[in-house]
Design a protein around this motif. Structure first.
Motif, PDB file in Angstrom:
ATOM      1  N   THR A 167      17.096  38.536   6.748  1.00  0.00           N
ATOM      2  CA  THR A 167      17.162  39.339   5.532  1.00  0.00           C
ATOM      3  C   THR A 167      16.126  38.909   4.506  1.00  0.00           C
ATOM      4  N   ARG A 168      15.376  37.863   4.802  1.00  0.00           N
ATOM      5  CA  ARG A 168      14.324  37.385   3.898  1.00  0.00           C
ATOM      6  C   ARG A 168      13.028  37.266   4.689  1.00  0.00           C
ATOM      7  N   PRO A 169      11.900  37.169   4.000  1.00  0.00           N
ATOM      8  CA  PRO A 169      10.625  37.011   4.719  1.00  0.00           C
ATOM      9  C   PRO A 169      10.604  35.722   5.540  1.00  0.00           C
ATOM     10  N   LEU A 170       9.983  35.767   6.698  1.00  0.00           N
ATOM     11  CA  LEU A 170       9.783  34.584   7.523  1.00  0.00           C
ATOM     12  C   LEU A 170       8.806  33.652   6.816  1.00  0.00           C
ATOM     13  N   THR A 171       9.156  32.375   6.724  1.00  0.00           N
ATOM     14  CA  THR A 171       8.278  31.401   6.077  1.00  0.00           C
ATOM     15  C   THR A 171       7.472  30.667   7.133  1.00  0.00           C
ATOM     16  N   LEU A 181      -6.341  32.341   8.487  1.00  0.00           N
ATOM     17  CA  LEU A 181      -5.054  32.819   8.993  1.00  0.00           C
ATOM     18  C   LEU A 181      -3.981  32.766   7.903  1.00  0.00           C
ATOM     19  N   ALA A 182      -3.952  31.656   7.173  1.00  0.00           N
ATOM     20  CA  ALA A 182      -2.951  31.511   6.119  1.00  0.00           C
ATOM     21  C   ALA A 182      -3.129  32.568   5.037  1.00  0.00           C
ATOM     22  N   SER A 183      -4.382  32.831   4.680  1.00  0.00           N
ATOM     23  CA  SER A 183      -4.658  33.850   3.673  1.00  0.00           C
ATOM     24  C   SER A 183      -4.209  35.228   4.149  1.00  0.00           C
ATOM     25  N   GLY A 184      -4.480  35.528   5.424  1.00  0.00           N
ATOM     26  CA  GLY A 184      -4.055  36.811   5.974  1.00  0.00           C
ATOM     27  C   GLY A 184      -2.542  36.939   6.025  1.00  0.00           C
ATOM     28  N   ALA A 185      -1.875  35.843   6.396  1.00  0.00           N
ATOM     29  CA  ALA A 185      -0.417  35.879   6.455  1.00  0.00           C
ATOM     30  C   ALA A 185       0.183  36.060   5.068  1.00  0.00           C
ATOM     31  N   ALA A 186      -0.418  35.403   4.064  1.00  0.00           N
ATOM     32  CA  ALA A 186       0.095  35.487   2.696  1.00  0.00           C
ATOM     33  C   ALA A 186      -0.011  36.907   2.129  1.00  0.00           C
ATOM     34  N   ALA A 187      -0.910  37.709   2.682  1.00  0.00           N
ATOM     35  CA  ALA A 187      -1.089  39.078   2.193  1.00  0.00           C
ATOM     36  C   ALA A 187      -0.012  40.029   2.726  1.00  0.00           C
ATOM     37  N   ARG A 188       0.801  39.561   3.657  1.00  0.00           N
ATOM     38  CA  ARG A 188       1.842  40.410   4.255  1.00  0.00           C
ATOM     39  C   ARG A 188       3.133  40.314   3.440  1.00  0.00           C
ATOM     40  N   ASP A 189       3.852  41.450   3.343  1.00  0.00           N
ATOM     41  CA  ASP A 189       5.107  41.480   2.603  1.00  0.00           C
ATOM     42  C   ASP A 189       6.248  40.820   3.374  1.00  0.00           C
ATOM     43  N   ASP A 190       6.120  40.755   4.703  1.00  0.00           N
ATOM     44  CA  ASP A 190       7.220  40.228   5.516  1.00  0.00           C
ATOM     45  C   ASP A 190       7.060  38.739   5.824  1.00  0.00           C
ATOM     46  N   LEU A 191       6.075  38.086   5.206  1.00  0.00           N
ATOM     47  CA  LEU A 191       5.860  36.663   5.436  1.00  0.00           C
ATOM     48  C   LEU A 191       5.739  35.914   4.109  1.00  0.00           C
ATOM     49  N   ARG A 192       6.212  34.696   4.120  1.00  0.00           N
ATOM     50  CA  ARG A 192       5.984  33.766   3.017  1.00  0.00           C
ATOM     51  C   ARG A 192       5.214  32.594   3.600  1.00  0.00           C
ATOM     52  N   VAL A 193       4.260  32.081   2.875  1.00  0.00           N
ATOM     53  CA  VAL A 193       3.362  31.060   3.420  1.00  0.00           C
ATOM     54  C   VAL A 193       3.465  29.766   2.621  1.00  0.00           C
ATOM     55  N   ALA A 208       9.534  25.357   6.024  1.00  0.00           N
ATOM     56  CA  ALA A 208       9.109  26.567   6.737  1.00  0.00           C
ATOM     57  C   ALA A 208      10.082  26.895   7.867  1.00  0.00           C
ATOM     58  N   ASP A 209      10.042  28.146   8.306  1.00  0.00           N
ATOM     59  CA  ASP A 209      10.808  28.551   9.490  1.00  0.00           C
ATOM     60  C   ASP A 209      10.043  28.227  10.769  1.00  0.00           C
ATOM     61  N   VAL A 210       8.741  28.307  10.694  1.00  0.00           N
ATOM     62  CA  VAL A 210       7.872  28.004  11.836  1.00  0.00           C
ATOM     63  C   VAL A 210       6.583  27.410  11.293  1.00  0.00           C
ATOM     64  N   VAL A 211       5.998  26.486  12.047  1.00  0.00           N
ATOM     65  CA  VAL A 211       4.780  25.807  11.616  1.00  0.00           C
ATOM     66  C   VAL A 211       3.622  26.198  12.529  1.00  0.00           C
ATOM     67  N   ALA A 212       2.490  26.538  11.922  1.00  0.00           N
ATOM     68  CA  ALA A 212       1.278  26.894  12.667  1.00  0.00           C
ATOM     69  C   ALA A 212       0.281  25.750  12.569  1.00  0.00           C
ATOM     70  N   LEU A 213      -0.133  25.232  13.715  1.00  0.00           N
ATOM     71  CA  LEU A 213      -1.101  24.139  13.770  1.00  0.00           C
ATOM     72  C   LEU A 213      -2.348  24.583  14.505  1.00  0.00           C
ATOM     73  N   GLN A 214      -3.477  24.010  14.120  1.00  0.00           N
ATOM     74  CA  GLN A 214      -4.743  24.208  14.828  1.00  0.00           C
ATOM     75  C   GLN A 214      -5.055  22.900  15.555  1.00  0.00           C
ATOM     76  N   TRP A 215      -5.280  22.975  16.854  1.00  0.00           N
ATOM     77  CA  TRP A 215      -5.528  21.743  17.609  1.00  0.00           C
ATOM     78  C   TRP A 215      -6.978  21.645  18.080  1.00  0.00           C
TER      79      TRP A 215
END
Length: 232
Positions: free
Chosen positions: A2-6, A26-38, A62-69
């Motif tokens: 019921t809330r944006p995915l973080t 990627l973070a900037s693009g995700a932050a521009a979405r209404d259904d995501l919180r960054v 966060a609900d999920v973490v994005a890493l660059q390897w």
């Protein structure tokens, strides 16, 4: 939900790193979405493992973490593995990892070295792995199972308005010539030496532009290219 995915993003690596820049885009693009919180966290290299632990702890929100390897951006041969282990244990959240610079290990040392160990750790500890092409999936099969690997083609970055091609070439003193450009850090695997050697087989109006620099401490790569150019 019921809330944006973080989504939490951990940024680290040397200044000017293309992989680090990729993560920020990627973070900037995700932050521009209404259904995501960054949540964006930058690892303070000056703080060592303590600073990294603090950054990883902040990602628990966060609900999920994005890493660059990329091994070099995590500290190289000696430091990357303990830093990776610290982040995976400390953040305590589902992790999605984008793998950069995937190569087939060619020697026994490479098959048993830190890069291969890290890939195995990520294959077992991350919830999903992302690569940019089917060829990278094929390369990974030499080291890990690929059932949790997804292929997402690399994005095309939106850039500010650029001058017309001929105008740009004229400004660089290359009017009337065909130009091949290699961008980014100068490292052996990018094929700069091969490109220089290929000039022998190309028409005289073709110019190769190497738009990049060496990584600090690896200035020998540039000297190798100067020697190769002298023999073209």
């Amino acid at each position: 939900m019921t809330r944006p995915l973080t989504v939490g993003f951990l940024h680290q690596g040397r200044p000017g790193s293309g992989v680090g820049r990729y993560g920020r885009i990627l973070a900037s693009g995700a932050a521009a979405r209404d259904d995501l919180r960054v949540i964006e966290v930058a690892a303070d290299d000056g703080g060592g493992l303590r600073g990294l632990a603090a950054a990883a702890g902040a990602l628990r929100a966060a609900d999920v973490v994005a890493l660059q390897w990329k091994l070099a951006d995590w500290g190289g041969l000696r430091a990357a593995l303990p830093r990776l282990e610290l982040v995976l244990r400390r953040c305590g959240r589902p992790v999605v990892v984008t793998l950069h610079d995937v190569y087939v290990p060619e020697t026994r040392i490479e098959r048993l070295g830190p890069a291969a160990i890290a890939l195995r750790r990520l294959a077992g500890g991350a919830d999903a792995l992302i690569v940019h092409a089917d060829e990278e999936v094929r390369r990974l099969r030499a080291t890990v199972r690929t059932d949790r690997v997804a292929v997402i083609p690399h994005f095309v970055e939106s850039l500010p308005t650029l001058p017309p091609r001929e105008e740009a070439k004229a400004a660089l003193g290359l009017a009337g010539r065909r130009v091949v450009t290699l961008q980014g850090y100068i490292v052996r695997r990018k094929g700069h030496r091969l490109a220089i050697e290929a000039l022998r087989e190309l028409p005289d109006d073709v110019t190769l532009v190497i738009a990049g620099t060496t990584i600090e401490g690896r200035e020998a790569r540039a000297r190798e290219l100067e020697i190769g150019r002298a023999h073209v």
